[in-house]
Scaffold this motif. Structure first.
Motif, PDB file in Angstrom:
ATOM      1  N   LEU A 140       2.627 -28.577   8.641  1.00 52.93           N
ATOM      2  CA  LEU A 140       2.128 -27.226   8.389  1.00 52.93           C
ATOM      3  C   LEU A 140       1.638 -27.079   6.956  1.00 52.93           C
ATOM      4  O   LEU A 140       0.540 -26.557   6.711  1.00 52.93           O
ATOM      5  CB  LEU A 140       3.212 -26.181   8.677  1.00 52.93           C
ATOM      6  CG  LEU A 140       3.631 -25.987  10.132  1.00 52.93           C
ATOM      7  CD1 LEU A 140       4.829 -25.053  10.221  1.00 52.93           C
ATOM      8  CD2 LEU A 140       2.471 -25.463  10.963  1.00 52.93           C
ATOM      9  N   LYS A 147      -2.225 -26.927   5.730  1.00 49.11           N
ATOM     10  CA  LYS A 147      -2.471 -25.519   5.421  1.00 49.11           C
ATOM     11  C   LYS A 147      -2.730 -24.710   6.692  1.00 49.11           C
ATOM     12  O   LYS A 147      -3.695 -23.966   6.810  1.00 49.11           O
ATOM     13  CB  LYS A 147      -3.631 -25.372   4.444  1.00 49.11           C
ATOM     14  CG  LYS A 147      -3.371 -26.031   3.112  1.00 49.11           C
ATOM     15  CD  LYS A 147      -4.543 -25.903   2.191  1.00 49.11           C
ATOM     16  CE  LYS A 147      -4.213 -26.635   0.886  1.00 49.11           C
ATOM     17  NZ  LYS A 147      -5.355 -26.787   0.038  1.00 49.11           N
ATOM     18  N   SER A 182      -0.626 -22.473  10.089  1.00 50.17           N
ATOM     19  CA  SER A 182       0.573 -21.664  10.325  1.00 50.17           C
ATOM     20  C   SER A 182       1.262 -21.969  11.645  1.00 50.17           C
ATOM     21  O   SER A 182       2.308 -21.415  11.928  1.00 50.17           O
ATOM     22  CB  SER A 182       0.218 -20.182  10.275  1.00 50.17           C
ATOM     23  OG  SER A 182      -0.747 -19.887  11.267  1.00 50.17           O
ATOM     24  N   THR A 232       5.714 -22.214  14.843  1.00 51.39           N
ATOM     25  CA  THR A 232       4.975 -21.518  13.793  1.00 51.39           C
ATOM     26  C   THR A 232       5.841 -21.339  12.554  1.00 51.39           C
ATOM     27  O   THR A 232       7.062 -21.550  12.599  1.00 51.39           O
ATOM     28  CB  THR A 232       4.511 -20.130  14.276  1.00 51.39           C
ATOM     29  OG1 THR A 232       5.664 -19.312  14.457  1.00 51.39           O
ATOM     30  CG2 THR A 232       3.698 -20.229  15.563  1.00 51.39           C
ATOM     31  N   GLU A 233       5.211 -20.901  11.490  1.00 47.63           N
ATOM     32  CA  GLU A 233       5.956 -20.604  10.259  1.00 47.63           C
ATOM     33  C   GLU A 233       7.080 -19.629  10.541  1.00 47.63           C
ATOM     34  O   GLU A 233       8.169 -19.753   9.983  1.00 47.63           O
ATOM     35  CB  GLU A 233       5.013 -20.010   9.211  1.00 47.63           C
ATOM     36  CG  GLU A 233       4.003 -20.968   8.659  1.00 47.63           C
ATOM     37  CD  GLU A 233       3.008 -20.280   7.715  1.00 47.63           C
ATOM     38  OE1 GLU A 233       2.713 -19.082   7.920  1.00 47.63           O
ATOM     39  OE2 GLU A 233       2.545 -20.955   6.800  1.00 47.63           O
TER      40      GLU A 233
END
Length: 106
Positions: free
Chosen positions: A77, A81, A83, A99-100
């Motif tokens: 991630l 760069k 998400s 995901t983040e």
């Protein structure tokens, strides 16, 4: 079809444009600038509403295997760069997404 290009118009540009008009225009420079800003806003809305996912999506998709470590996923991630990562199994079948936000929960 009219295609807008990004420009950095300033007040003086509108003054000159109004002076070039060969007829009476009952509008002052400030109103013309406001009208221009509103027209640009509506053009952006129109273009966004007609845009398709295929025009914006990433085509070089990064994935992570379902048995990868969270550290490996986080590294992908950050380095790329992005998400989120599609999660695939050993057969390259999509089994989920990470995901983040998932890292913030745990």
């Amino acid at each position: 079809m009219y295609k807008s290009i990004k420009s950095d118009l300033v007040r003086e540009d509108f003054v000159h444009a109004l002076a070039e008009v060969n007829t009476f225009v009952d509008i002052n420079v400030e109103d013309l600038m406001e009208l221009h800003a509103k027209a640009e806003k509506h053009a952006r809305i129109r273009m966004n509403e007609s845009m398709r996912v295929s025009e914006l999506m990433s085509q070089s998709v990064k994935t992570v295997r379902h048995d990868s470590s969270l550290s490996d996923a986080a590294h992908l991630l950050v380095v790329n760069k992005i998400s989120g990562l599609p999660v695939i199994d050993a057969s390259d079948k999509l089994v989920g997404i990470i995901t983040e936000a998932d890292f913030c929960v745990h």
